[in-house]
Design a protein around this motif. Sequence first.
Motif, PDB file in Angstrom:
ATOM      1  N   TYR A 124       0.823  -1.213   0.000  1.00  0.00           N
ATOM      2  CA  TYR A 124       0.000   0.000   0.000  1.00  0.00           C
ATOM      3  C   TYR A 124       0.857   1.263   0.000  1.00  0.00           C
ATOM      4  O   TYR A 124       0.595   2.206  -0.754  1.00  0.00           O
ATOM      5  CB  TYR A 124      -0.927  -0.008   1.220  1.00  0.00           C
ATOM      6  CG  TYR A 124      -1.836   1.192   1.285  1.00  0.00           C
ATOM      7  CD1 TYR A 124      -3.023   1.217   0.553  1.00  0.00           C
ATOM      8  CD2 TYR A 124      -1.501   2.302   2.059  1.00  0.00           C
ATOM      9  CE1 TYR A 124      -3.859   2.323   0.594  1.00  0.00           C
ATOM     10  CE2 TYR A 124      -2.333   3.411   2.106  1.00  0.00           C
ATOM     11  CZ  TYR A 124      -3.509   3.416   1.373  1.00  0.00           C
ATOM     12  OH  TYR A 124      -4.330   4.521   1.406  1.00  0.00           O
ATOM     13  N   ASP A 125       1.896   1.272   0.826  1.00  0.00           N
ATOM     14  CA  ASP A 125       2.717   2.479   0.936  1.00  0.00           C
ATOM     15  C   ASP A 125       3.745   2.609  -0.185  1.00  0.00           C
ATOM     16  O   ASP A 125       4.530   3.562  -0.200  1.00  0.00           O
ATOM     17  CB  ASP A 125       3.420   2.538   2.296  1.00  0.00           C
ATOM     18  CG  ASP A 125       4.369   1.369   2.523  1.00  0.00           C
ATOM     19  OD1 ASP A 125       4.320   0.392   1.749  1.00  0.00           O
ATOM     20  OD2 ASP A 125       5.163   1.433   3.481  1.00  0.00           O
ATOM     21  N   LYS A 126       3.730   1.659  -1.129  1.00  0.00           N
ATOM     22  CA  LYS A 126       4.648   1.725  -2.270  1.00  0.00           C
ATOM     23  C   LYS A 126       3.915   1.977  -3.585  1.00  0.00           C
ATOM     24  O   LYS A 126       4.520   1.930  -4.659  1.00  0.00           O
ATOM     25  CB  LYS A 126       5.437   0.414  -2.397  1.00  0.00           C
ATOM     26  CG  LYS A 126       6.269   0.045  -1.184  1.00  0.00           C
ATOM     27  CD  LYS A 126       7.416   1.003  -0.964  1.00  0.00           C
ATOM     28  CE  LYS A 126       8.296   0.532   0.191  1.00  0.00           C
ATOM     29  NZ  LYS A 126       9.382   1.496   0.486  1.00  0.00           N
ATOM     30  N   THR A 129       5.337   4.923  -5.447  1.00  0.00           N
ATOM     31  CA  THR A 129       6.691   4.575  -5.893  1.00  0.00           C
ATOM     32  C   THR A 129       6.616   3.683  -7.121  1.00  0.00           C
ATOM     33  O   THR A 129       7.351   3.876  -8.099  1.00  0.00           O
ATOM     34  CB  THR A 129       7.460   3.849  -4.774  1.00  0.00           C
ATOM     35  OG1 THR A 129       7.537   4.698  -3.628  1.00  0.00           O
ATOM     36  CG2 THR A 129       8.865   3.478  -5.226  1.00  0.00           C
ATOM     37  N   PHE A 130       5.714   2.707  -7.080  1.00  0.00           N
ATOM     38  CA  PHE A 130       5.545   1.795  -8.208  1.00  0.00           C
ATOM     39  C   PHE A 130       5.090   2.547  -9.455  1.00  0.00           C
ATOM     40  O   PHE A 130       5.662   2.380 -10.542  1.00  0.00           O
ATOM     41  CB  PHE A 130       4.528   0.709  -7.840  1.00  0.00           C
ATOM     42  CG  PHE A 130       4.241  -0.259  -8.947  1.00  0.00           C
ATOM     43  CD1 PHE A 130       5.159  -1.240  -9.290  1.00  0.00           C
ATOM     44  CD2 PHE A 130       3.049  -0.191  -9.652  1.00  0.00           C
ATOM     45  CE1 PHE A 130       4.896  -2.137 -10.324  1.00  0.00           C
ATOM     46  CE2 PHE A 130       2.776  -1.081 -10.679  1.00  0.00           C
ATOM     47  CZ  PHE A 130       3.704  -2.053 -11.018  1.00  0.00           C
ATOM     48  N   ALA A 131       4.072   3.392  -9.318  1.00  0.00           N
ATOM     49  CA  ALA A 131       3.526   4.097 -10.481  1.00  0.00           C
ATOM     50  C   ALA A 131       4.537   5.072 -11.076  1.00  0.00           C
ATOM     51  O   ALA A 131       4.726   5.124 -12.298  1.00  0.00           O
ATOM     52  CB  ALA A 131       2.246   4.830 -10.089  1.00  0.00           C
ATOM     53  N   TYR A 132       5.210   5.837 -10.222  1.00  0.00           N
ATOM     54  CA  TYR A 132       6.214   6.777 -10.726  1.00  0.00           C
ATOM     55  C   TYR A 132       7.391   6.039 -11.360  1.00  0.00           C
ATOM     56  O   TYR A 132       7.957   6.489 -12.369  1.00  0.00           O
ATOM     57  CB  TYR A 132       6.713   7.683  -9.601  1.00  0.00           C
ATOM     58  CG  TYR A 132       5.851   8.894  -9.353  1.00  0.00           C
ATOM     59  CD1 TYR A 132       5.834   9.959 -10.257  1.00  0.00           C
ATOM     60  CD2 TYR A 132       5.060   8.991  -8.214  1.00  0.00           C
ATOM     61  CE1 TYR A 132       5.045  11.074 -10.031  1.00  0.00           C
ATOM     62  CE2 TYR A 132       4.267  10.106  -7.981  1.00  0.00           C
ATOM     63  CZ  TYR A 132       4.263  11.146  -8.892  1.00  0.00           C
ATOM     64  OH  TYR A 132       3.478  12.258  -8.672  1.00  0.00           O
ATOM     65  N   ARG A 167       4.521  12.544  -2.136  1.00  0.00           N
ATOM     66  CA  ARG A 167       4.062  11.151  -2.173  1.00  0.00           C
ATOM     67  C   ARG A 167       5.177  10.189  -2.566  1.00  0.00           C
ATOM     68  O   ARG A 167       4.948   8.984  -2.654  1.00  0.00           O
ATOM     69  CB  ARG A 167       2.904  11.009  -3.166  1.00  0.00           C
ATOM     70  CG  ARG A 167       1.666  11.814  -2.802  1.00  0.00           C
ATOM     71  CD  ARG A 167       0.575  11.634  -3.834  1.00  0.00           C
ATOM     72  NE  ARG A 167       0.962  12.171  -5.128  1.00  0.00           N
ATOM     73  CZ  ARG A 167       0.285  11.975  -6.252  1.00  0.00           C
ATOM     74  NH1 ARG A 167      -0.799  11.217  -6.237  1.00  0.00           N
ATOM     75  NH2 ARG A 167       0.684  12.511  -7.386  1.00  0.00           N
ATOM     76  N   LEU A 168       6.369  10.720  -2.779  1.00  0.00           N
ATOM     77  CA  LEU A 168       7.457   9.910  -3.313  1.00  0.00           C
ATOM     78  C   LEU A 168       8.741  10.158  -2.539  1.00  0.00           C
ATOM     79  O   LEU A 168       9.111  11.305  -2.274  1.00  0.00           O
ATOM     80  CB  LEU A 168       7.669  10.273  -4.788  1.00  0.00           C
ATOM     81  CG  LEU A 168       8.686   9.469  -5.584  1.00  0.00           C
ATOM     82  CD1 LEU A 168       8.217   8.032  -5.761  1.00  0.00           C
ATOM     83  CD2 LEU A 168       8.906  10.123  -6.948  1.00  0.00           C
TER      84      LEU A 168
END
Length: 202
Positions: A124-126, A129-132, A167-168
């Motif tokens: 959830y908290d990544k 990070t995953f999308a970017y 958010r990153l």
Amino acid sequence: MVRGLFPTTEQDPVLQILEGSVVVLTTENIASVLRETTWMHTAWDLANLYLTSVGASLLSAEAPGLVGLSEETTCYVSIDYFRGLGRFEDFIVHEAAHIFHNCKRHTMGLPESSAREWPLDIAYDKRETFAYSCEAFSRVVERGSTRQARLALVRELADGHVPETDRLDAREYVSVLTEAAGARNDWKHILSRCAPPRHPRR
């Protein structure tokens, strides 16, 4: 992205979903999109996304200036997508990456079980990070055909193209991209870095 993240047997169903997932918000469709939106908070965000794209005032001072938003299997994208992207930007890839945790596997025509509910297992908290990381790496792969070229592109990104958002984690983001650029199974490294921690069996 799909070819790198999903096994061969699952790629075609996922690609079919993504092919029909993108909705570009325009003057012609914004009213109908808002009327058909299930959730009020999504309608609010979509309205602000559209207002941002036309240079109008947002609905409140706290409203975020969005360029994309995903809801279940739909990616809503600003018309700004067609006005020129940054060197490492791709709003559609970013929002498509969010689809992989927005819906259950059966929604995409994939086999589902209690142990495998989501298309991809992303902490959830990544999620951002995953999308970017997927967004930037899609541009890195597009521009660099060799390991050396891709690593050079990631260094260029780190020197002045890291997204400015709270958010990153910028350091983690660059680390994920560096690891992916230097690996043979590149996309899988992005996924593994953003997966939930594995707890040892007792």
